[in-house]
Every structure is written in structure tokens, then in C-alpha cells.
Design a protein around this motif. Structure first.
Motif, PDB file in Angstrom:
ATOM      1  N   ALA A  59       0.670  -1.031   0.148  1.00  0.00           N
ATOM      2  CA  ALA A  59       0.045   0.017   0.173  1.00  0.00           C
ATOM      3  C   ALA A  59       0.840   1.301  -0.153  1.00  0.00           C
ATOM      4  O   ALA A  59       0.616   2.238  -0.532  1.00  0.00           O
ATOM      5  CB  ALA A  59      -1.023   0.087   1.280  1.00  0.00           C
ATOM      6  N   SER A  60       2.023   1.314   0.669  1.00  0.00           N
ATOM      7  CA  SER A  60       2.863   2.267   0.799  1.00  0.00           C
ATOM      8  C   SER A  60       3.645   2.399  -0.690  1.00  0.00           C
ATOM      9  O   SER A  60       4.157   1.660  -0.872  1.00  0.00           O
ATOM     10  CB  SER A  60       3.875   2.005   1.845  1.00  0.00           C
ATOM     11  N   ASN A  61       3.847   3.587  -1.190  1.00  0.00           N
ATOM     12  CA  ASN A  61       4.440   4.223  -2.265  1.00  0.00           C
ATOM     13  C   ASN A  61       5.975   3.907  -1.907  1.00  0.00           C
ATOM     14  O   ASN A  61       6.644   3.488  -2.878  1.00  0.00           O
ATOM     15  CB  ASN A  61       4.043   5.463  -2.937  1.00  0.00           C
ATOM     16  N   SER A  62       6.142   4.286  -0.873  1.00  0.00           N
ATOM     17  CA  SER A  62       7.599   4.469  -0.520  1.00  0.00           C
ATOM     18  C   SER A  62       8.267   2.966  -0.134  1.00  0.00           C
ATOM     19  O   SER A  62       9.565   2.633  -0.763  1.00  0.00           O
ATOM     20  CB  SER A  62       7.948   5.405   0.842  1.00  0.00           C
ATOM     21  N   VAL A  63       7.609   2.145   0.203  1.00  0.00           N
ATOM     22  CA  VAL A  63       8.170   0.718   0.305  1.00  0.00           C
ATOM     23  C   VAL A  63       8.103   0.100  -1.061  1.00  0.00           C
ATOM     24  O   VAL A  63       9.060  -0.450  -1.322  1.00  0.00           O
ATOM     25  CB  VAL A  63       6.900   0.010   1.553  1.00  0.00           C
ATOM     26  N   GLU A  64       7.152   0.524  -1.670  1.00  0.00           N
ATOM     27  CA  GLU A  64       6.982  -0.193  -3.231  1.00  0.00           C
ATOM     28  C   GLU A  64       8.416   0.370  -4.023  1.00  0.00           C
ATOM     29  O   GLU A  64       8.983  -0.393  -4.560  1.00  0.00           O
ATOM     30  CB  GLU A  64       5.773   0.202  -3.988  1.00  0.00           C
ATOM     31  N   LYS A  65       8.604   1.704  -3.811  1.00  0.00           N
ATOM     32  CA  LYS A  65       9.629   2.185  -4.582  1.00  0.00           C
ATOM     33  C   LYS A  65      11.115   1.380  -4.092  1.00  0.00           C
ATOM     34  O   LYS A  65      12.056   1.158  -4.878  1.00  0.00           O
ATOM     35  CB  LYS A  65       9.928   3.761  -4.589  1.00  0.00           C
ATOM     36  N   CYS A  66      11.200   1.261  -2.508  1.00  0.00           N
ATOM     37  CA  CYS A  66      12.397   0.717  -1.950  1.00  0.00           C
ATOM     38  C   CYS A  66      12.486  -0.728  -2.558  1.00  0.00           C
ATOM     39  O   CYS A  66      13.645  -1.206  -2.633  1.00  0.00           O
ATOM     40  CB  CYS A  66      12.327   0.777  -0.516  1.00  0.00           C
ATOM     41  N   ALA A  67      11.336  -1.322  -2.622  1.00  0.00           N
ATOM     42  CA  ALA A  67      11.285  -2.879  -2.955  1.00  0.00           C
ATOM     43  C   ALA A  67      11.685  -2.839  -4.585  1.00  0.00           C
ATOM     44  O   ALA A  67      12.597  -3.889  -4.878  1.00  0.00           O
ATOM     45  CB  ALA A  67      10.107  -3.446  -2.653  1.00  0.00           C
ATOM     46  N   ILE A  68      11.399  -2.266  -5.278  1.00  0.00           N
ATOM     47  CA  ILE A  68      11.688  -1.921  -6.732  1.00  0.00           C
ATOM     48  C   ILE A  68      13.328  -1.929  -6.803  1.00  0.00           C
ATOM     49  O   ILE A  68      14.042  -2.503  -7.650  1.00  0.00           O
ATOM     50  CB  ILE A  68      11.093  -1.130  -7.516  1.00  0.00           C
ATOM     51  N   ASP A  69      13.971  -1.017  -5.921  1.00  0.00           N
ATOM     52  CA  ASP A  69      15.137  -0.756  -6.205  1.00  0.00           C
ATOM     53  C   ASP A  69      16.037  -2.010  -5.970  1.00  0.00           C
ATOM     54  O   ASP A  69      17.053  -2.276  -6.349  1.00  0.00           O
ATOM     55  CB  ASP A  69      15.634   0.592  -5.099  1.00  0.00           C
ATOM     56  N   ALA A  70      15.601  -2.489  -4.823  1.00  0.00           N
ATOM     57  CA  ALA A  70      16.160  -3.553  -4.235  1.00  0.00           C
ATOM     58  C   ALA A  70      16.247  -4.795  -4.984  1.00  0.00           C
ATOM     59  O   ALA A  70      17.362  -5.348  -5.473  1.00  0.00           O
ATOM     60  CB  ALA A  70      15.935  -4.261  -2.736  1.00  0.00           C
ATOM     61  N   THR A  71      14.954  -4.899  -5.919  1.00  0.00           N
ATOM     62  CA  THR A  71      14.893  -6.229  -6.676  1.00  0.00           C
ATOM     63  C   THR A  71      15.856  -5.703  -7.919  1.00  0.00           C
ATOM     64  O   THR A  71      16.484  -6.679  -8.416  1.00  0.00           O
ATOM     65  CB  THR A  71      13.423  -6.487  -7.185  1.00  0.00           C
ATOM     66  N   ASN A  72      15.607  -4.559  -8.456  1.00  0.00           N
ATOM     67  CA  ASN A  72      16.535  -4.231  -9.788  1.00  0.00           C
ATOM     68  C   ASN A  72      17.896  -4.460  -9.441  1.00  0.00           C
ATOM     69  O   ASN A  72      18.398  -4.839 -10.475  1.00  0.00           O
ATOM     70  CB  ASN A  72      16.088  -2.751  -9.973  1.00  0.00           C
ATOM     71  N   ASP A  73      18.439  -3.920  -8.431  1.00  0.00           N
ATOM     72  CA  ASP A  73      19.918  -3.991  -8.109  1.00  0.00           C
ATOM     73  C   ASP A  73      20.326  -5.342  -8.065  1.00  0.00           C
ATOM     74  O   ASP A  73      21.426  -5.742  -8.179  1.00  0.00           O
ATOM     75  CB  ASP A  73      20.289  -3.050  -7.086  1.00  0.00           C
ATOM     76  N   ALA A  74      19.566  -6.173  -7.437  1.00  0.00           N
ATOM     77  CA  ALA A  74      19.868  -7.615  -7.238  1.00  0.00           C
ATOM     78  C   ALA A  74      19.901  -8.229  -8.473  1.00  0.00           C
ATOM     79  O   ALA A  74      20.943  -9.076  -8.799  1.00  0.00           O
ATOM     80  CB  ALA A  74      18.737  -8.210  -6.382  1.00  0.00           C
ATOM     81  N   ILE A  75      19.136  -8.055  -9.297  1.00  0.00           N
ATOM     82  CA  ILE A  75      19.042  -8.824 -10.602  1.00  0.00           C
ATOM     83  C   ILE A  75      20.305  -8.172 -11.396  1.00  0.00           C
ATOM     84  O   ILE A  75      21.094  -9.074 -12.166  1.00  0.00           O
ATOM     85  CB  ILE A  75      17.692  -8.486 -11.535  1.00  0.00           C
ATOM     86  N   ALA A  76      20.756  -6.734 -11.496  1.00  0.00           N
ATOM     87  CA  ALA A  76      21.856  -6.378 -12.171  1.00  0.00           C
ATOM     88  C   ALA A  76      22.967  -7.040 -11.480  1.00  0.00           C
ATOM     89  O   ALA A  76      24.158  -7.205 -12.184  1.00  0.00           O
ATOM     90  CB  ALA A  76      21.948  -4.758 -12.018  1.00  0.00           C
ATOM     91  N   ARG A  77      23.112  -7.184 -10.191  1.00  0.00           N
ATOM     92  CA  ARG A  77      24.251  -7.805  -9.593  1.00  0.00           C
ATOM     93  C   ARG A  77      24.691  -9.496  -9.779  1.00  0.00           C
ATOM     94  O   ARG A  77      25.512  -9.915  -9.382  1.00  0.00           O
ATOM     95  CB  ARG A  77      24.456  -7.330  -8.092  1.00  0.00           C
ATOM     96  N   GLU A  78      23.428 -10.057 -10.175  1.00  0.00           N
ATOM     97  CA  GLU A  78      23.765 -11.420 -10.351  1.00  0.00           C
ATOM     98  C   GLU A  78      24.962 -12.082 -10.703  1.00  0.00           C
ATOM     99  O   GLU A  78      25.581 -12.751 -10.086  1.00  0.00           O
ATOM    100  CB  GLU A  78      22.693 -11.849 -11.150  1.00  0.00           C
ATOM    101  N   PRO A  79      25.493 -11.575 -11.888  1.00  0.00           N
ATOM    102  CA  PRO A  79      26.710 -12.108 -12.459  1.00  0.00           C
ATOM    103  C   PRO A  79      28.005 -11.915 -11.302  1.00  0.00           C
ATOM    104  O   PRO A  79      28.826 -12.612 -11.243  1.00  0.00           O
ATOM    105  CB  PRO A  79      26.991 -11.330 -13.743  1.00  0.00           C
TER     106      PRO A  79
END
Length: 323
Positions: free
Chosen positions: A228-248
Motif C-alpha cells: 500500500a505504501s508508495n515508498s515501500v514499493e519504490k524501495c522494493a523495486i530498487d532492491a529487486t532491480n539492483d539484485a538482478i543487475a548484480r547477479e553475475p
């Protein structure tokens, strides 16, 4: 020493060489057979070997040994500096498709021709150059390695021990390769090749890496939209995005820390995920008993909504249907 230091990727080219013909069909300018056995510069020429090379090798490796689109160069190749090794390789494997056509004397003559015609000058130059090379003492070696690979000087105890024996030096270097700083430096080195950090939120903006994830393949791609929280959603997006980028890079870290074969960089049946990217992939941890680290302070928080999973904690996982 960690296997990751000896990064060697072996690529087979036999399927390309299989297309080579057994005899050269082009012009042999500068490589025609003569009665001479020594050139003006002193290079020895095995006439029988030259004849065999022109008939069975030149089509793939070129008359001058520099290679073609179908065959590798024979100048400075891994086996070209040792006559016995080169002869044995020719007898076992060459020419492609019909190795039995050049065995015994044919193989040794051809090896001798390749050695003297294409490699002697390089070998002699290397020998002259190596005469001026002197090994540094163990203490200097350890200091330089420690500074370059961990950003710190070795302890006085490690320096003293390294001067006693080669085993002590090796143990001290292993200690350098076990520091957290070393792994960060290692990842920096690999990122210069992979360039995956360009997809991090701080560099490319929010969700850039997620754009490359197909929602048809990963229906839970946008799992964070449930907050529900927009700030939590954005934080989760960033954590997910960066995790996928850092996989290799995280795979490099995992292989190095666990002293696994470096070939797993391209052959592993798993990838590296944190808790956030695990949700997007719907992946399963390789070891079901593993669990992601939770922090005392929330990573993302707004009122009662919050996420405590450490975005820097990665574990090996398999993505169903892909691994």
C-alpha cells in the motif's frame, strides 16, 4: 590460491576446423619447397615437414602459420614451443578428420618445420628478455600483492613468516585473498568486463534492469505492487532491480569464496538471488535449509509496512524452467 585468480575459458573450435580440406589450394608464395635446409637468417627448415605442412596444414593454418578463419595461428601457440608435445598433438589430432594420415615421422617432421619456421625467433627473443627478469624476494611480493588485492599492508608476522618458506608465503597470500576488501576489488575487476553495474538504480534510474525481465516468463515480476505504501514499493523495486543487475558479480563472489571451479561462471545450474529478486523469479534456493538474513532496522518502512531482508545477502537458487 583461489581458483578464481586463474580465470581460463576454454573454447572448442574443432567444429570449425572440421571444414578444412587436407591440401592447400592457394598460392604458396614464400613457402615453396626448396633443397635448402637453412635460411639466410640461420633458421632450419625440415624439407619433408614443410612438404607435409603445405599439403595437409596450410589450408587451415595458412602458409605463414598465422592462421585463417578456419584454423588457429601456429605462432606462439600453447604447444608450439615444445617439439615432442607438438609432434604428439599432430599425431593424435591432425589433420582434422584424418589424423592417421600424418603420424610417426610425418608428425615429427611437421612439428619440426612449425617449430623452426614459425616459432624459433619468438622463442629466442623471449629467452633474451627473460634473462633480465629477476624474482623479487618474498617480502616484496607479499607487500605488493597485499596492497593491490586488499588495499592494506601485510602484518609484520605475515611478512616475517613469508621470508622463511614458500609455503608460508602461499599461506599469507591465501590470507590476503580471504579479506572482504579482496572480494570487492575482485568484483570491480569483473564489472569492468561485464558492465552490469550500469543497470543499478543509482546509475540508470529506477527499474531499468527490470525492463529486461519478461512478465510472461516471470508472472511475479512486479510482486512489490502489493504494498500500500508508495515508498515501500519504490524501495522494493530498487532492491529487486539492483539484485538482478548484480547477479553475475555475486556469482563471481560465490565461486571465489567457495573455491569452486571457475568454469562454473558459464556452466553453473544456479544463479545468485537476494530475497527481493527471489520473489520476482519465483526461484527455489539450492539449499532449502538456507534463509535470508534479516536486519534489525527495516530496509524499507512506512508505518506498519516494512521489509527487513538484507539486500546484500545473496544465496544460490534455481529458476524453474531455466536451470
Amino acid at each position: 590460491m583461489k581458483r578464481i585468480i586463474y580465470l581460463v575459458l576454454v573454447v572448442s573450435s574443432s567444429f570449425i576446423l572440421a571444414a578444412c580440406k587436407n591440401s592447400y589450394e592457394g598460392e604458396l608464395s614464400g613457402s615453396t619447397v626448396t633443397d635448402d635446409i637453412q635460411l639466410e637468417d640461420g633458421t632450419l627448415i625440415n624439407i619433408a615437414g614443410q612438404q607435409a605442412y603445405n599439403e595437409q596444414c596450410a589450408n587451415c593454418h595458412a602458409p605463414d602459420g598465422n592462421g585463417t578463419s578456419a584454423g588457429t595461428s601456429l605462432i606462439g601457440c600453447a604447444t608450439c614451443g615444445d617439439l615432442a608435445e607438438l609432434s604428439a598433438l599432430i599425431e593424435r589430432t591432425m589433420p582434422i578428420g584424418n589424423p592417421a594420415s600424418c603420424s610417426g615421422t610425418c608428425a615429427s617432421d611437421t612439428a619440426e618445420y612449425i617449430f623452426y619456421a614459425f616459432n624459433v625467433q619468438d622463442i629466442e627473443e623471449a629467452d633474451v628478455t627473460s634473462m633480465d627478469i629477476q624474482l623479487e624476494d618474498a617480502g616484496v611480493t607479499l607487500r605488493r600483492a597485499s596492497l593491490q588485492l586488499s588495499g592494506a599492508l601485510p602484518t609484520a608476522t605475515a611478512l616475517a613468516a613469508s621470508e622463511v618458506s614458500e609455503e608460508a608465503l602461499s599461506a599469507a597470500l591465501d590470507g590476503v585473498l580471504s579479506t572482504d576488501t579482496f572480494y570487492e576489488i575482485l568484483l570491480e575487476i569483473f564489472n569492468k568486463k561485464f558492465l552490469t553495474d550500469k543497470y543499478l538504480t543509482a546509475i540508470s534510474g529506477r527499474g531499468h534492469m527490470l525492463e529486461y525481465i519478461d512478465e510472461d516468463d516471470f508472472p511475479n515480476k512486479l510482486w512489490f505492487e502489493g504494498y500500500a505504501s508508495n515508498s515501500v514499493e519504490k524501495c522494493a523495486i530498487d532492491a529487486t532491480n539492483d539484485a538482478i543487475a548484480r547477479e553475475p558479480l555475486e556469482l563471481v563472489r560465490y565461486i571465489a569464496m567457495n573455491d569452486l571451479p571457475v568454469t562454473e561462471l558459464v556452466t553453473s545450474s544456479y544463479t545468485m538471488v537476494n530475497w527481493y529478486s527471489l520473489q520476482t523469479y519465483g526461484a527455489e534456493l539450492v539449499n532449502p535449509s538456507d534463509s535470508f538474513r534479516e536486519l534489525d532496522s527495516p530496509v524499507c518502512a512506512d508505518g506498519e509496512e516494512g521489509l527487513h531482508y538484507d539486500p546484500m545477502h545473496f544465496l544460490p537458487a534455481r529458476v524453474s524452467g531455466y536451470m
